[in-house]
Scaffold this active site. Structure first.
Site, PDB file in Angstrom:
ATOM      1  N   LYS A  71       0.825  -1.222   0.000  1.00 56.07           N
ATOM      2  CA  LYS A  71       0.000   0.000   0.000  1.00 56.07           C
ATOM      3  C   LYS A  71       0.859   1.272   0.000  1.00 56.07           C
ATOM      4  CE  LYS A  71      -0.787   0.138   5.034  1.00 56.07           C
ATOM      5  NZ  LYS A  71      -0.056   1.365   5.327  1.00 56.07           N
ATOM      6  N   ASP A  72       2.164   1.147   0.306  1.00 57.68           N
ATOM      7  CA  ASP A  72       3.065   2.305   0.286  1.00 57.68           C
ATOM      8  C   ASP A  72       3.721   2.530  -1.070  1.00 57.68           C
ATOM      9  OD1 ASP A  72       2.622   2.737   3.007  1.00 57.68           O
ATOM     10  OD2 ASP A  72       4.350   1.507   3.616  1.00 57.68           O
ATOM     11  N   ARG A  78      -8.031   8.157   4.220  1.00 55.55           N
ATOM     12  CA  ARG A  78      -9.074   7.159   3.896  1.00 55.55           C
ATOM     13  C   ARG A  78      -9.781   6.693   5.161  1.00 55.55           C
ATOM     14  NH1 ARG A  78      -9.129   1.926   4.840  1.00 55.55           N
ATOM     15  NH2 ARG A  78      -6.960   2.042   5.498  1.00 55.55           N
ATOM     16  N   ARG A  79      -9.006   6.332   6.178  1.00 55.77           N
ATOM     17  CA  ARG A  79      -9.634   5.869   7.424  1.00 55.77           C
ATOM     18  C   ARG A  79     -10.426   6.989   8.074  1.00 55.77           C
ATOM     19  NH1 ARG A  79      -3.978   3.111   8.897  1.00 55.77           N
ATOM     20  NH2 ARG A  79      -4.318   1.061   7.952  1.00 55.77           N
ATOM     21  N   ARG A 133       0.853   9.847  13.941  1.00 51.64           N
ATOM     22  CA  ARG A 133       2.014   9.352  13.213  1.00 51.64           C
ATOM     23  C   ARG A 133       2.837   8.444  14.111  1.00 51.64           C
ATOM     24  NH1 ARG A 133       4.322  11.988   9.081  1.00 51.64           N
ATOM     25  NH2 ARG A 133       5.438  10.026   8.952  1.00 51.64           N
ATOM     26  N   ARG A 175       2.182   4.280  18.140  1.00 50.41           N
ATOM     27  CA  ARG A 175       0.746   4.582  18.076  1.00 50.41           C
ATOM     28  C   ARG A 175      -0.004   3.910  19.231  1.00 50.41           C
ATOM     29  NH1 ARG A 175      -0.701   4.058  11.612  1.00 50.41           N
ATOM     30  NH2 ARG A 175       1.420   4.425  10.889  1.00 50.41           N
ATOM     31  N   CYS A 223      -1.420   8.981  -0.900  1.00 46.77           N
ATOM     32  CA  CYS A 223      -1.890   9.048   0.480  1.00 46.77           C
ATOM     33  C   CYS A 223      -2.569  10.383   0.780  1.00 46.77           C
ATOM     34  CB  CYS A 223      -0.745   8.798   1.452  1.00 46.77           C
ATOM     35  SG  CYS A 223       0.537  10.069   1.405  1.00 46.77           S
TER      36      CYS A 223
END
Length: 307
Positions: A81-82, A129-130, A147, A153, A239
């Site tokens: 996804k990156d 997105r989230r 971040r 996190r 992103c």
């Protein structure tokens, strides 16, 4: 080859992923020596700015790709996804190992689900997105930027900086981590990032790696990733944009759901397409065109204008 080098980010999750591929290679090729080259990427260095505002694509891969091109590394293991949809000339992501869980997880100390969060609760995420999908489901919640690596996190959650945070389920599973309370945010209500949960192995297109790594490829996962990345390619997104995609297939037909919205979750466009697995990438491109024609171009213009 007697020795190969894997380029990877230095985070705990990235190292787990690289070591996972290392162990599979050493199991397949007796006597092969596999080293890891840890590289700090731009995305790892800039921690005080939301990812969407940093700008540019490939924040977590550019320096790693430079190591492939200059010969310091033979292959790289990425969170797919990156990976930008455009790769540097001479490089290819030719192998997609079997995909892990592609859902997201809502993690909390006190609340077991999104519905249980009190009015105005704070939810942490680094993903537009989230954040957009959380706001669409619960407009009263305050979505704040979060971040740092997985451990950072979770620490911020436990220390009370947020009432809940949203992270990829795959990372939690791979590192065998958990929060006091958690619930899945999953399709069809909550769509994942393009290629979430999938690893991608990148290497020089004209080198010996393709044949050596072929045993790691998982074709069902690769088809899903191709369809989802076709959608992302068609939207020219990264992103900085709330884009989601979810592909399923039965070995013959791909069914793809695509999503695009404003950053606050408003004006969502959600559309579907299907077709033969051999056309997975083109199905994604076609769905992106339909989304753009349905007003997606205006959303993209607004989102980029906010940055």
């Amino acid at each position: 080859m007697k020795k190969i080098t894997i380029a990877t980010r230095g985070s705990r999750l990235a190292l787990w992923q690289a070591n996972h591929i290392k162990s599979l290679l050493e199991g397949q090729y007796h006597g092969l020596e596999v080293d890891l080259l840890k590289i700090k990427t731009t995305g790892d260095k800039i921690l005080d700015v939301p990812l969407a505002k940093v700008g540019g694509k490939g924040l977590f891969v550019k320096e790693i790709e430079e190591a492939l091109l200059d010969g310091r590394a033979d292959l790289a293991v990425h969170s797919m996804k990156d990976v930008p949809t455009e790769l540097p000339e001479g490089l290819i992501v030719g192998v997609i190992p079997e995909r892990e869980d592609n859902t997201d997880s809502l993690l909390s100390v006190h609340y077991g689900s999104l519905a249980e969060l009190p009015q105005g609760a704070t939810v942490g995420t680094s993903s537009l997105r989230r954040g957009a999908q959380v706001k669409a489901l619960r407009p009263d919640l305050e979505v704040r930027d979060l971040r740092g690596n997985v451990d950072t996190r979770l620490r911020k959650l436990v220390e009370g900086e947020y009432d809940a945070i949203v992270m990829a389920t795959a990372g939690m599973k791979r590192l065998e981590l958990e929060a006091p309370k958690s619930s899945l945010l999953a399709p069809p209500e909550f769509l994942p990032a393009v290629a979430q949960g999938a690893l991608g192995i990148e290497y020089k297109a004209d080198g010996p790696m393709a044949e050596m790594l072929a045993f790691l490829n998982h074709e069902p996962s690769k088809i899903q990733v191709q369809a989802e990345r076709g959608f992302l390619t068609g939207l020219e997104g990264g992103c900085q944009v709330p884009i989601a995609a979810y592909a399923e297939h039965d070995g013959q037909t791909v069914h793809l759901t695509g999503y695009l919205s404003d950053t606050d979750g408003s004006n969502p466009i959600r559309m579907e397409a299907e077709g033969p697995v051999a056309d997975a990438f083109e199905i994604g491109l076609g769905l992106a065109r339909k989304v753009i024609e349905a007003g997606g171009d205006e959303i993209l213009e607004r989102v980029y204008g906010e940055l």
